[in-house]
Write an enzyme that holds these catalytic residues in place. Structure first.
Site, short mmCIF file in Angstrom:
data_model
loop_
_atom_site.label_atom_id
_atom_site.label_comp_id
_atom_site.label_asym_id
_atom_site.label_seq_id
_atom_site.Cartn_x
_atom_site.Cartn_y
_atom_site.Cartn_z
N MET A 127 22.78 -65.93 -15.72
CA MET A 127 23.41 -65.93 -17.04
C MET A 127 24.93 -65.85 -16.92
O MET A 127 25.65 -66.71 -17.40
CB MET A 127 22.91 -64.75 -17.88
N SER A 134 30.01 -60.85 -20.83
CA SER A 134 28.93 -60.55 -21.77
C SER A 134 28.75 -61.61 -22.84
O SER A 134 27.78 -61.56 -23.60
CB SER A 134 29.18 -59.19 -22.45
N THR A 160 22.37 -60.69 -9.43
CA THR A 160 21.53 -59.81 -8.62
C THR A 160 20.38 -60.61 -8.02
O THR A 160 19.76 -61.42 -8.70
CB THR A 160 20.98 -58.67 -9.48
N PRO A 242 16.31 -57.05 -25.14
CA PRO A 242 15.89 -55.66 -25.34
C PRO A 242 15.08 -55.10 -24.17
O PRO A 242 15.28 -53.94 -23.78
CB PRO A 242 15.04 -55.74 -26.63
N GLU A 244 15.30 -56.06 -21.03
CA GLU A 244 16.24 -55.86 -19.93
C GLU A 244 17.02 -54.57 -20.12
O GLU A 244 17.18 -53.78 -19.19
CB GLU A 244 17.20 -57.04 -19.83
N ARG A 270 23.88 -23.54 -1.40
CA ARG A 270 25.28 -23.39 -1.04
C ARG A 270 25.80 -22.03 -1.49
O ARG A 270 25.65 -21.65 -2.65
CB ARG A 270 26.11 -24.51 -1.69
N LEU A 339 30.22 -30.59 -8.22
CA LEU A 339 29.47 -29.41 -7.77
C LEU A 339 29.24 -29.41 -6.27
O LEU A 339 29.09 -28.35 -5.66
CB LEU A 339 28.13 -29.34 -8.51
N HIS A 340 29.22 -30.59 -5.68
CA HIS A 340 29.08 -30.67 -4.22
C HIS A 340 30.40 -30.42 -3.50
O HIS A 340 30.43 -30.33 -2.26
CB HIS A 340 28.56 -32.05 -3.81
#
Length: 381
Positions: A127, A134, A160, A242, A244, A270, A339-340
């Site tokens: 597409m 888009s 893809t 829809p 997709e 941790r 957070l890591h």
């Protein structure tokens, strides 16, 4: 909260999906990334187990499930492995193949669907174009009649499965004077003279997804390659977008939910300042927010899946699910990286890859800005 849309049959199927991926995907995740592709062996193994033909009728080698909830379960389990795996499989099974099921002639179905089901024919959908994004109505690839044949010229990008696909369902302009009403879908085989591929595109994330440019230089095909009716391609695409967008939504939530679960475990393990970092008030409150955000998004997407399984999902609600789930996914994963700490910036940690992989979900299948435009139009603006 308990999820209510899946029956015991769906959960049994989930267990089968997980077992398959434990054997054929998780142990090879790093190899997939290094190769920038999923090997054909993965596809044929998935086909042999019936995972690629959920929407394909049994007479053509598929499962004939006729229940999108099975597709959603499969997408969730794929997303737990990686966003790229879910994307590539979804393009083949949930997006491209249904065009053939719905629009193909008996000859076309017999020609392609058995291979789509067993993994010997890998599909992509053409597409997006370099100048269009888009805006599907503005595509420039053309097909011109020459006797009994059509001559196709143009290009596609960000496709893809594009580098390895055997069959590309391609949107082209057949009646320029008709605008959006002059677009037709053609099935282009990789062996067709004049069809070629560019390089595998070097992406920020989802490295194992073989995304490519496609080129059509005087590709000659007969009328037997037209999917559906001439000049009705744009309508066909709008009717199927829809599903997709719903497939994307399912993957977005499942992907973020999995990485968040791993992050919560990391926050238990941790230690800092004599306690697990999850016990620090800021982190505890943040994790409470993230869990709630994902569960709320999941509830809406589940409702959309249930509606689609009953044939009543609107394009507007699919747009809502797509933009909201991708926004939530990206926000949650950004916090998971934080957070890591420093480890969150290391590619060897799944959270870093997941964070990069997720960024495109706010762009593809129609950018989030386009989704909001669609929702706004539905409000009468």
């Amino acid at each position: 909260m308990d999820r209510t849309i899946y029956s015991a049959d769906h959960e049994d199927f989930r267990a089968s999906c997980a077992a398959f991926l434990d054997k054929h995907a998780r142990p090879f995740a790093d190899e997939f990334v290094a190769a920038k592709a999923f090997p054909r062996e993965f596809w044929t193994a998935a086909g042999a187990e019936g995972f690629l033909g959920l929407e394909i009728p049994e007479e053509f080698g598929g499962a004939g499930a006729e229940d999108f909830r099975f597709n959603a379960v499969w997408a969730e389990e794929l997303s737990k492995v990686s966003a790229a795996l879910a994307s590539c499989v979804s393009i083949h099974s949930d997006i491209a193949t249904p065009y053939i099921v719905d629009l193909g002639t008996q000859e076309q179905k017999e020609r392609w669907l058995p291979g789509c089901a067993d993994g010997s024919i890998l599909t992509a959908i053409g597409m997006t174009e370099p100048s269009g994004g888009s805006d599907l109505a503005a595509l420039r690839t053309t097909a011109v009649r020459d006797g009994d044949e059509w001559v196709i010229n143009g290009s596609k990008t960000f496709i893809t499965n594009g580098f390895s696909a055997d069959l590309v369902l391609t949107a082209v302009r057949t009646s320029p004077e008709k605008g959006a009403k002059g677009i037709t879908l053609f099935a282009i085989e990789a062996t067709d003279e004049g069809f070629s591929r560019g390089r595998k595109l070097d992406k920020v994330g989802q490295e194992e997804s073989d995304t490519a440019e496609l080129f059509f230089e005087n590709v000659r095909v007969g009328a037997d390659r037209v999917l559906g009716e001439v000049d009705r391609g744009f309508i066909y695409m709008m009717e199927r977008l829809p599903q997709e967008r719903l497939s994307c939504s399912v993957s977005n939530v499942a992907h973020a939910k999995q990485i968040l679960a791993e992050t919560i475990q990391y926050c238990h393990d941790r230690k800092a300042f004599g306690q697990s970092i999850g016990s620090l008030q800021h982190n505890k409150f943040l994790l409470a927010e993230l869990v709630t955000q994902i569960e709320v998004a999941e509830a809406f997407v589940d409702a959309a899946v249930a509606a689609h399984a009953q044939g009543r999902l609107s394009s507007t609600d699919a747009a809502k699910a797509k933009w909201w789930s991708s926004q939530a996914q990206n926000e949650v994963l950004d916090h998971c990286v934080q957070l890591h700490g420093g480890y969150g910036f290391m590619n060897e940690y799944r959270v870093a890859r997941a964070w990069r992989d997720a960024r495109v979900t706010k762009i593809w299948a129609g950018s989030n800005e386009i989704m909001k435009e669609l929702i706004g139009r539905d409000l009468g603006f």
